[in-house]
Scaffold this active site. Structure first.
Site, short mmCIF file in Angstrom:
data_model
loop_
_atom_site.label_atom_id
_atom_site.label_comp_id
_atom_site.label_asym_id
_atom_site.label_seq_id
_atom_site.Cartn_x
_atom_site.Cartn_y
_atom_site.Cartn_z
N ILE A 285 -5.91 -17.29 -2.16
CA ILE A 285 -7.16 -16.52 -2.01
C ILE A 285 -7.85 -16.89 -0.68
O ILE A 285 -8.35 -16.02 0.02
CB ILE A 285 -8.11 -16.77 -3.22
N LYS B 188 -17.30 -21.65 4.45
CA LYS B 188 -16.93 -22.85 3.69
C LYS B 188 -16.00 -22.50 2.54
O LYS B 188 -16.30 -22.69 1.36
CB LYS B 188 -18.18 -23.59 3.21
P1 XMP Z 1 -29.66 -26.36 11.66
O1 XMP Z 1 -30.58 -25.17 11.64
O2 XMP Z 1 -29.94 -27.35 10.59
O3 XMP Z 1 -28.24 -25.70 11.36
O4 XMP Z 1 -29.54 -26.98 13.02
C1 XMP Z 1 -27.12 -26.45 11.03
C2 XMP Z 1 -25.97 -25.54 10.70
O5 XMP Z 1 -24.89 -26.33 10.31
C3 XMP Z 1 -24.53 -26.06 8.95
N1 XMP Z 1 -24.39 -27.34 8.32
C4 XMP Z 1 -23.25 -27.83 7.89
N2 XMP Z 1 -22.03 -27.32 7.89
N3 XMP Z 1 -21.22 -29.31 6.96
C5 XMP Z 1 -21.03 -28.05 7.40
O6 XMP Z 1 -19.88 -27.58 7.38
C6 XMP Z 1 -22.43 -29.89 6.95
O7 XMP Z 1 -22.60 -31.03 6.59
C7 XMP Z 1 -23.50 -29.10 7.43
N4 XMP Z 1 -24.81 -29.36 7.58
C8 XMP Z 1 -25.33 -28.25 8.13
C9 XMP Z 1 -25.61 -25.23 8.33
O8 XMP Z 1 -25.05 -24.31 7.46
C10 XMP Z 1 -26.22 -24.57 9.55
O9 XMP Z 1 -25.51 -23.39 9.85
#
Ligand code: XMP
Length: 229
Positions: free
Chosen positions: A73, A66
């Site tokens: 950078i 992210k």
């Molecule tokens: P879970 O275990 O909750 O994992 O099924 C979800 C994965 O997605 C990522 N995550 C996000 N990444 N925006 C993102 O860019 C989001 O809104 C978001 N919500 C969850 C989280 O880091 C994990 O890897």
């Protein structure tokens, strides 16, 4: 079986992270569209430990750090990401276009990396600030020629909104199904291209069986919502 899910490889505390990831990669490799590696995997071990595991992998391999910095950078990070074998990376769009996403987008193109921008998030707090700027973030994604955007399965109205604004040219990747509460298949039924799934699969006793069962559930739901059944 259609490949429509991306596995979030986030090792929990107190495991050998490299072994944990390697096991899950070998179990799921042929079933899914790709894998996403985030900070829990790399903060202790760095990226070097994983290079060998994904060396010959041809699917999507997403670096989910992210990125949210000035363009120069973020571009340096993109070079490192590429050098470790990733073919896609996630950055925040809230840093803006000028001297930020514009530079990262150019770097991504030069390196052959897919750029994926976060335009809304799956947690409640996304409504406090991020969601109020969804249209601005989508404009940035279009201007930057992003390959994809991340939008939440937990609020399918956002996915529908995103799809109506970006058309078919930008992929929508959607986390939030399973562990965060949304139903499997709900994101794809509302316009997403991929569902990102972590703990509901990676934490299962029989990972392969669980993944197969979830994919089947998604396929069945999608058939119904698309009126094919
Ligand atoms: P879970 O275990 O909750 O994992 O099924 C979800 C994965 O997605 C990522 N995550 C996000 N990444 N925006 C993102 O860019 C989001 O809104 C978001 N919500 C969850 C989280 O880091 C994990 O890897």
């Amino acid at each position: 079986m259609v490949k429509i899910i991306i596995i979030a490889l986030d090792p929990p505390p107190n495991v050998d992270e490299v072994e944990w990831i390697e096991n899950r990669f070998y179990e799921l490799n042929g079933l899914v569209s790709g894998f996403k590696i985030g900070l829990p995997a790399v903060l202790k071990n760095g990226l070097e430990s994983y290079k060998r595991i994904f060396k010959d992998y041809k699917g999507l391999l997403i670096a989910d750090f992210k990125l949210a910095d000035i363009g120069d950078i973020m571009s340096m990070s993109a070079e490192i990401i590429k050098s470790y074998g990733f073919n896609a990376m996630i950055a925040h769009s809230f840093v803006g276009y000028s001297n930020a996403i514009d530079k990262l987008s150019k770097k991504a193109k030069d390196l052959g990396l897919k750029l994926i921008l976060v335009v809304s998030m799956s947690h409640e707090g996304s409504k406090e600030y991020i969601d109020g700027h969804l249209n601005d973030f989508l404009q940035i994604a279009v201007k930057a020629n992003a390959w994809g955007v991340v939008a939440p399965a937990t609020r399918v109205d956002v996915i529908r909104n995103v799809r109506s604004k970006v058309g078919k040219d930008i992929k929508i990747l959607s986390p939030g199904v399973g562990a965060q509460g949304a139903d499997f298949g709900s994101a794809i039924c509302n316009g997403a291209d991929y569902e990102i799934i972590g703990r509901s699969i990676t934490g299962a006793e029989n990972i392969k069986e669980k993944a197969t069962q979830i994919i089947k559930t998604i396929e069945e739901r999608v058939k119904i919502c698309r009126g094919l059944q």
